[in-house]
Design a protein around this motif. Sequence first.
Motif, PDB file in Angstrom:
ATOM      1  N   UNK A 101       0.215   3.897  10.739  1.00 44.41           N
ATOM      2  CA  UNK A 101       0.978   5.124  10.839  1.00 44.41           C
ATOM      3  C   UNK A 101       2.317   5.008  10.035  1.00 44.41           C
ATOM      4  N   UNK A 102       2.506   3.813   9.271  1.00 48.28           N
ATOM      5  CA  UNK A 102       4.034   3.639   8.515  1.00 48.28           C
ATOM      6  C   UNK A 102       3.562   3.659   7.059  1.00 48.28           C
ATOM      7  N   UNK A 103       2.308   3.808   6.624  1.00 50.24           N
ATOM      8  CA  UNK A 103       1.775   3.612   5.127  1.00 50.24           C
ATOM      9  C   UNK A 103       2.331   4.785   4.359  1.00 50.24           C
ATOM     10  N   UNK A 104       2.497   4.525   3.097  1.00 45.18           N
ATOM     11  CA  UNK A 104       3.114   5.509   2.322  1.00 45.18           C
ATOM     12  C   UNK A 104       4.570   5.859   2.144  1.00 45.18           C
ATOM     13  N   UNK A 105       5.338   5.252   2.679  1.00 55.21           N
ATOM     14  CA  UNK A 105       6.572   5.249   2.730  1.00 55.21           C
ATOM     15  C   UNK A 105       7.431   4.230   2.328  1.00 55.21           C
ATOM     16  N   UNK A 106       6.841   3.109   1.407  1.00 53.84           N
ATOM     17  CA  UNK A 106       7.720   2.216   0.660  1.00 53.84           C
ATOM     18  C   UNK A 106       7.716   0.997   1.646  1.00 53.84           C
ATOM     19  N   UNK A 107       7.201   0.722   2.641  1.00 50.11           N
ATOM     20  CA  UNK A 107       7.491  -0.280   3.661  1.00 50.11           C
ATOM     21  C   UNK A 107       6.683  -1.413   3.193  1.00 50.11           C
ATOM     22  N   UNK A 108       5.543  -1.405   2.549  1.00 48.03           N
ATOM     23  CA  UNK A 108       4.742  -2.527   2.136  1.00 48.03           C
ATOM     24  C   UNK A 108       5.704  -3.424   1.282  1.00 48.03           C
ATOM     25  N   UNK A 109       6.377  -2.931   0.466  1.00 49.29           N
ATOM     26  CA  UNK A 109       7.245  -3.611  -0.481  1.00 49.29           C
ATOM     27  C   UNK A 109       8.306  -4.225   0.224  1.00 49.29           C
ATOM     28  N   UNK A 110       8.973  -3.610   1.540  1.00 48.64           N
ATOM     29  CA  UNK A 110       9.828  -4.083   2.262  1.00 48.64           C
ATOM     30  C   UNK A 110       9.647  -5.255   3.261  1.00 48.64           C
ATOM     31  N   UNK A 111       8.194  -5.192   3.824  1.00 51.19           N
ATOM     32  CA  UNK A 111       7.456  -5.964   4.395  1.00 51.19           C
ATOM     33  C   UNK A 111       7.245  -7.348   3.594  1.00 51.19           C
ATOM     34  N   UNK A 112       6.656  -7.255   2.359  1.00 50.40           N
ATOM     35  CA  UNK A 112       6.458  -8.310   1.474  1.00 50.40           C
ATOM     36  C   UNK A 112       7.681  -9.157   1.248  1.00 50.40           C
ATOM     37  N   UNK A 113       8.814  -8.273   1.074  1.00 51.06           N
ATOM     38  CA  UNK A 113      10.199  -8.888   0.693  1.00 51.06           C
ATOM     39  C   UNK A 113      10.732  -9.821   2.103  1.00 51.06           C
ATOM     40  N   UNK A 140      -1.036  -3.049  -7.519  1.00 51.90           N
ATOM     41  CA  UNK A 140       0.384  -2.351  -8.157  1.00 51.90           C
ATOM     42  C   UNK A 140       1.592  -2.869  -7.233  1.00 51.90           C
ATOM     43  N   UNK A 141       1.282  -3.105  -5.891  1.00 50.06           N
ATOM     44  CA  UNK A 141       2.478  -3.463  -5.230  1.00 50.06           C
ATOM     45  C   UNK A 141       2.894  -4.775  -5.659  1.00 50.06           C
ATOM     46  N   UNK A 142       1.943  -5.737  -5.692  1.00 48.89           N
ATOM     47  CA  UNK A 142       2.429  -7.183  -5.977  1.00 48.89           C
ATOM     48  C   UNK A 142       2.827  -7.333  -7.451  1.00 48.89           C
ATOM     49  N   UNK A 143       2.121  -6.328  -8.210  1.00 53.75           N
ATOM     50  CA  UNK A 143       2.685  -6.670  -9.826  1.00 53.75           C
ATOM     51  C   UNK A 143       4.113  -5.953  -9.968  1.00 53.75           C
ATOM     52  N   UNK A 144       4.470  -4.950  -9.223  1.00 56.77           N
ATOM     53  CA  UNK A 144       5.710  -4.236  -9.378  1.00 56.77           C
ATOM     54  C   UNK A 144       6.796  -5.181  -8.289  1.00 56.77           C
TER      55      UNK A 144
END
Length: 159
Positions: A101-113, A140-144
């Motif tokens: 329910x939280x995908x597609x909002x840039x939270x993957x990058x924040x979670x990774x951080x 793409x998330x990891x590369x960026x």
Amino acid sequence: MTEVSARAMSAEEFDRWQDELAAGYAQEHVAAGNWTPEEALDRARQESAAFLPEGMATPGMLFLLGVLADGSPVGRLWIGLTHPRGLAGCAFLYDIEVAAGHRGRGLGRALLAAGERAAREHGAQALELNVFGANETARKLYETSGYRVVTQQMRKDLS
């Protein structure tokens, strides 16, 4: 970028995550052509049990829930503080997942951080991970996010 912090999973959260992790991991291996659908779930559970012989109490493992400032859970992380190939100072990200329910909002990058901060707080100087080649979104998330390829496996079907 929305700030995400990480906290330790509860036992209940860990158990629920283990079931979901096995199902997702099995599906990835089937899609990659590594396992048949019939064997995949059992193999995924066996691999997880081998990595976590003491379950949640397995030493050197972080099982984290990513949360927003209001405490809402947005994803999960599994980080090993000891690299599986013994690389000194390098932790290993076994799993990261943003809740559906939280995908597609840039939270993957924040979670990774948040996971990177947690690994650093536990003494890691680097963080490594594996990603399935077909998972273009994750790659793409990891590369960026500054990750670079250090090893690569390739396959050609000969049928």
